[in-house]
Write an enzyme that holds these catalytic residues in place. Structure first.
Site, mmCIF file in Angstrom:
data_model
loop_
_atom_site.group_PDB
_atom_site.id
_atom_site.type_symbol
_atom_site.label_atom_id
_atom_site.label_comp_id
_atom_site.label_asym_id
_atom_site.label_seq_id
_atom_site.Cartn_x
_atom_site.Cartn_y
_atom_site.Cartn_z
ATOM 1 N N ASP A 55 -38.469 26.601 -0.198
ATOM 2 C CA ASP A 55 -37.855 27.598 0.678
ATOM 3 C C ASP A 55 -36.796 28.242 -0.202
ATOM 4 O O ASP A 55 -35.735 27.660 -0.437
ATOM 5 C CB ASP A 55 -37.206 26.932 1.898
ATOM 6 N N HIS A 56 -37.097 29.412 -0.726
ATOM 7 C CA HIS A 56 -36.241 29.910 -1.812
ATOM 8 C C HIS A 56 -34.812 30.203 -1.349
ATOM 9 O O HIS A 56 -33.905 30.285 -2.164
ATOM 10 C CB HIS A 56 -36.887 31.108 -2.530
ATOM 11 N N HIS A 88 -36.588 30.294 6.380
ATOM 12 C CA HIS A 88 -35.251 30.655 5.898
ATOM 13 C C HIS A 88 -34.183 30.566 6.991
ATOM 14 O O HIS A 88 -33.129 29.979 6.805
ATOM 15 C CB HIS A 88 -35.242 32.078 5.323
#
Ligand code: BG6
Length: 510
Positions: A201-202, A264
């Site tokens: 999950d950047h 996010h």
């Protein structure tokens, strides 16, 4: 203790001033022709090499259907680095990196291609000393995850040799609902042990997101007011000004809620709401986040407290832009949401009664991601109503991006002979306080994978819990009407404003 026995501060692994450098290893990239690989992953690998954080013997293996030689792939990497890397291009760094670049022409479904990949990795191990340490990055359409994971198993590529490691990195979307996420977890868990699975999950790799924990738990002044006694509500916004660009194939049918809220925004919510972890170990942090997810309750009336929208033609930055249905590759009757807003509450002593509003959308007024903690009004104002006519609520806003920093909003007397109180802000900006620019999220995350450090990667329970939160909303939407259209360049559908107005609140206009 003799002089030789004294601990050398330069060797102390817990010394945070020392860079964390990955040991010998190779990274296999599935999906090298995709946008993510070109714009983010390849540049991040170069940036890591440029910062001296990759071993000199690092190996990078591309795998795709193209009929390329090693040098053709190296050229693709070089072009992407030149165009998208954060740090300046240096020939010496590039020469060292490109020596370790290999390419395997293969089909994701063909066993012989994996045998070829195994040969390429064996050659790298011998030539560069990557020691059998291999990470497999699946930057491919989610429908292909099971196929690739299964081939990694049957080809023996997932098996660890003595003293070496094998890791798998899975890009989102991790499933499209709870059931598919569970199925996928079961498949991946069968092949790799939990400590070797890295779900990306950047957002968790962003400096400003990690700073949320530093701000909350390294200071004394925020925690005492971080609860339902003082907080009125929390707004978490991820707004984008771009449309879907060339991503129709990925985006249509997925939509804003699955693309951004499930991962996010729910992660940002968990970090905002979680209790202080006992330590900063992966297990403790993930456990605290999981407690938040399990305490989430949705409103009874999803028709009023959730909203989805779809952008229509409008104006952005002085240009007229297409509506979603006119974008290339989008069916003209698509019902995909490009905007989604939801309300949820967290049933815990700290948060009971405090709504968390989450919203995201494409083609909105501007690009901004922020977490705004809005405080209750003072119980009594010893000023006349006209003195405080322009006074809003106190707020603490974590500016995730762009313009990274934190803003505190509070009331202050306007200089003059009257007692007029108006909102002012106090700002912390990264650019003013730190000389070093922040690394890209993918730099941090790829390095953590190569080091085998999991705190910034969601565990399978977290992924499943966040689908459990979203599934009822998605099911409700599937059977109730269509997304409301909003002109590109605005702040989303009017129903989103109504959603907060019903609660006597309004969205921030960042
Ligand atoms: C991705 C989404 O996860 O995040 C994209 O799939 C979105 O739709 C992107 O554009 C935004 O990332 P960032 O880091 O630019 O906010």
């Amino acid at each position: 203790m003799t002089v030789q026995d004294e601990p050398n501060p330069l060797r102390d692994p817990s010394d945070r001033r020392l860079p964390r450098v990955a040991g010998p290893c190779a990274l296999v990239l599935f999906g090298v022709t995709g946008d993510l690989a070109r714009k983010k992953l390849m540049p991040a690998i170069y940036d890591l090499a440029n910062r001296g954080l990759l071993p000199p013997t690092f190996g990078l293996v591309g795998f795709a259907r193209r009929d390329w030689e090693d040098q053709d792939f190296a050229q693709i990497v070089k072009d992407s680095v030149r165009e998208h890397a954060r740090t300046p291009f240096r020939e010496d760094v590039w020469d060292q990196l490109s020596d370790g670049i290999r390419f395997v022409t293969g089909e994701l479904t063909d066993p012989e291609s994996y045998a070829e990949l195994a040969r390429a990795l064996g050659e790298l191990d011998r030539a560069r000393g990557t020691n059998g340490n291999h990470a497999f990055y699946l930057s491919i359409p989610p429908g292909l995850f099971p196929v690739v994971v299964d081939h990694l198993r049957t080809s023996g590529l997932a098996d660890t040799d003595e003293g070496a490691w094998r890791r798998v990195i899975v890009e989102k979307p991790f499933g499209h609902n709870l059931k598919s996420a569970q199925e996928l977890n079961a498949i991946v868990n069968e092949v790799f042990p939990p400590g070797s699975i890295f779900r990306i999950d950047h957002y968790l790799g962003k400096e400003t997101v990690q700073n949320l924990l530093a701000v909350r738990f390294a200071n004394t002044m925020f925690e005492p007011i971080w609860n339902n006694k003082y907080v009125d509500h929390v707004q978490i916004t991820m707004a984008e000004d771009i449309g879907i660009g060339s991503r129709a194939g990925y985006y249509d049918g997925i939509g804003a809620a699955r693309d951004v809220i499930q991962n996010h925004l729910l992660q940002l919510m968990a970090l905002t709401a979680m209790e202080e972890p006992v330590t900063f170990s992966a297990d403790q942090i993930r456990m605290e986040k999981e407690k938040v997810f399990s305490a989430v309750v949705l409103p009874d009336d999803l028709g009023v407290h959730s909203v989805r929208g779809q952008y229509s033609q409008g104006w952005q930055g002085g240009h007229q832009v297409k509506g979603y249905l006119e974008e290339d590759g989008i069916p003209e009757d698509s019902k995909t949401d490009t905007y989604a807003a939801i309300k949820l509450e967290i049933d815990s002593r700290r948060w009971a009664g405090v709504p968390f509003y989450l919203r995201t959308g494409k083609r909105l007024g501007r690009r901004v991601t922020e977490i705004a903690v809005i405080f209750k009004r003072a119980p009594h104002l010893p000023f006349s109503v006209t003195d405080t006519g322009e006074l809003g609520s106190n707020a603490l806003v974590i500016r995730v991006q762009p313009d990274e920093g934190i803003t505190i909003k509070f009331g202050s007397k306007v200089p003059g002979t009257q007692m007029e109180v108006r909102d002012v802000t106090m700002d912390f900006a990264y650019g003013d306080s730190f000389t070093e620019s922040s690394p890209e999220a993918y730099e941090r995350l790829i390095l953590d994978v190569l080091l085998g450090e999991p705190p910034l990667f969601p565990r399978h329970v977290e992924v499943e819990s966040s689908w459990e939160i979203l599934d009822p909303i998605l099911n409700y939407w599937a059977t109730h009407g269509n997304p409301e259209s909003y002109p590109a360049g605005t702040w989303g559908p009017t129903a989103a404003d109504d959603m907060l107005a019903i609660d006597g609140r309004s969205w921030r206009r960042p």
